[in-house]
Design a protein around this motif. Structure first.
Motif, PDB file in Angstrom:
ATOM      1  N   UNK A  71       0.835  -1.203   0.000  1.00  0.00           N
ATOM      2  CA  UNK A  71       0.000   0.000   0.000  1.00  0.00           C
ATOM      3  C   UNK A  71       0.870   1.255   0.000  1.00  0.00           C
ATOM      4  N   UNK A  72       1.942   1.236   0.754  1.00  0.00           N
ATOM      5  CA  UNK A  72       2.866   2.368   0.790  1.00  0.00           C
ATOM      6  C   UNK A  72       3.456   2.636  -0.598  1.00  0.00           C
ATOM      7  N   UNK A  73       3.856   1.570  -1.282  1.00  0.00           N
ATOM      8  CA  UNK A  73       4.440   1.724  -2.614  1.00  0.00           C
ATOM      9  C   UNK A  73       3.416   2.278  -3.599  1.00  0.00           C
ATOM     10  N   UNK A  74       2.190   1.732  -3.582  1.00  0.00           N
ATOM     11  CA  UNK A  74       1.160   2.199  -4.506  1.00  0.00           C
ATOM     12  C   UNK A  74       0.749   3.641  -4.220  1.00  0.00           C
ATOM     13  N   UNK A  75       0.596   3.983  -2.969  1.00  0.00           N
ATOM     14  CA  UNK A  75       0.216   5.353  -2.617  1.00  0.00           C
ATOM     15  C   UNK A  75       1.330   6.340  -2.982  1.00  0.00           C
ATOM     16  N   UNK A  76       2.572   5.941  -2.800  1.00  0.00           N
ATOM     17  CA  UNK A  76       3.698   6.789  -3.203  1.00  0.00           C
ATOM     18  C   UNK A  76       3.688   7.008  -4.708  1.00  0.00           C
ATOM     19  N   UNK A  77       3.415   5.940  -5.445  1.00  0.00           N
ATOM     20  CA  UNK A  77       3.357   6.035  -6.903  1.00  0.00           C
ATOM     21  C   UNK A  77       2.223   6.956  -7.350  1.00  0.00           C
ATOM     22  N   UNK A  78       1.051   6.783  -6.759  1.00  0.00           N
ATOM     23  CA  UNK A  78      -0.096   7.629  -7.113  1.00  0.00           C
ATOM     24  C   UNK A  78       0.188   9.086  -6.753  1.00  0.00           C
ATOM     25  N   UNK A  79       0.702   9.317  -5.554  1.00  0.00           N
ATOM     26  CA  UNK A  79       1.021  10.692  -5.165  1.00  0.00           C
ATOM     27  C   UNK A  79       2.080  11.307  -6.076  1.00  0.00           C
TER      28      UNK A  79
ATOM     29  N   UNK B  64       3.263  15.231 -10.014  1.00  0.00           N
ATOM     30  CA  UNK B  64       3.930  15.591 -11.270  1.00  0.00           C
ATOM     31  C   UNK B  64       2.946  16.174 -12.275  1.00  0.00           C
ATOM     32  N   UNK B  65       1.773  15.567 -12.383  1.00  0.00           N
ATOM     33  CA  UNK B  65       0.759  16.080 -13.307  1.00  0.00           C
ATOM     34  C   UNK B  65       0.302  17.479 -12.894  1.00  0.00           C
ATOM     35  N   UNK B  66       0.118  17.702 -11.597  1.00  0.00           N
ATOM     36  CA  UNK B  66      -0.293  19.019 -11.125  1.00  0.00           C
ATOM     37  C   UNK B  66       0.772  20.073 -11.423  1.00  0.00           C
ATOM     38  N   UNK B  67       2.019  19.736 -11.179  1.00  0.00           N
ATOM     39  CA  UNK B  67       3.106  20.681 -11.477  1.00  0.00           C
ATOM     40  C   UNK B  67       3.204  20.952 -12.972  1.00  0.00           C
ATOM     41  N   UNK B  68       3.070  19.904 -13.783  1.00  0.00           N
ATOM     42  CA  UNK B  68       3.123  20.078 -15.231  1.00  0.00           C
ATOM     43  C   UNK B  68       1.993  20.985 -15.701  1.00  0.00           C
ATOM     44  N   UNK B  69       0.762  20.728 -15.224  1.00  0.00           N
ATOM     45  CA  UNK B  69      -0.385  21.550 -15.611  1.00  0.00           C
ATOM     46  C   UNK B  69      -0.200  22.993 -15.155  1.00  0.00           C
ATOM     47  N   UNK B  70       0.318  23.179 -13.944  1.00  0.00           N
ATOM     48  CA  UNK B  70       0.551  24.521 -13.416  1.00  0.00           C
ATOM     49  C   UNK B  70       1.511  25.299 -14.303  1.00  0.00           C
ATOM     50  N   UNK B  71       2.598  24.668 -14.718  1.00  0.00           N
ATOM     51  CA  UNK B  71       3.575  25.390 -15.519  1.00  0.00           C
ATOM     52  C   UNK B  71       3.137  25.542 -16.972  1.00  0.00           C
TER      53      UNK B  71
END
Length: 112
Positions: free
Chosen positions: A66-74, A79-86
């Motif tokens: 669960x830790x690995x999957x949640x880290x991957x999702x986060x 990354x998508x949020x930062x990309x969209x922001x820029x």
């Protein structure tokens, strides 16, 4: 009477004693940057190694899957949020808006 021989000429018109080989600046640059690159890469690896160890201990420590999957999702969401922001910032800047204010600069520095 003996005459002094003229110094032999290098490829670029200078004497061979004073002419610097063409590859010397690149070689010197490589010699100078190699230790710096090794130091920086070692520090980056140490930073991320420590960060992931701390994350493993604090982020769902009882369930590693669960830790690995949640880290991957986060990671993907962040990354998508930062990309969209820029992308948005770039589009607004193209229209002539002044985005050189302090909050935008701080966001750029934090992103990088």
């Amino acid at each position: 009477a003996t005459c002094a021989a003229a110094p032999s000429q290098g490829r670029h018109g200078g004497s061979r004693e004073t002419a610097m080989p063409q590859h010397a600046p690149r070689l010197a640059h490589g010699i100078l940057t190699l230790p710096l690159n090794l130091l920086i890469s070692t520090l980056v690896v140490a930073y991320w190694r420590g960060f992931w160890y701390i994350l493993d201990e604090k982020f769902y420590p009882e369930d590693t899957a669960l830790s690995a999957w949640m880290s991957l999702v986060l990671g993907f969401v962040g990354s998508a949020a930062c990309f969209a922001f820029f992308q948005y910032k770039h589009a607004v800047r193209q229209r002539g808006s002044a985005l050189d204010s302090l909050p935008w600069r701080v966001a750029e520095v934090l992103y990088v």
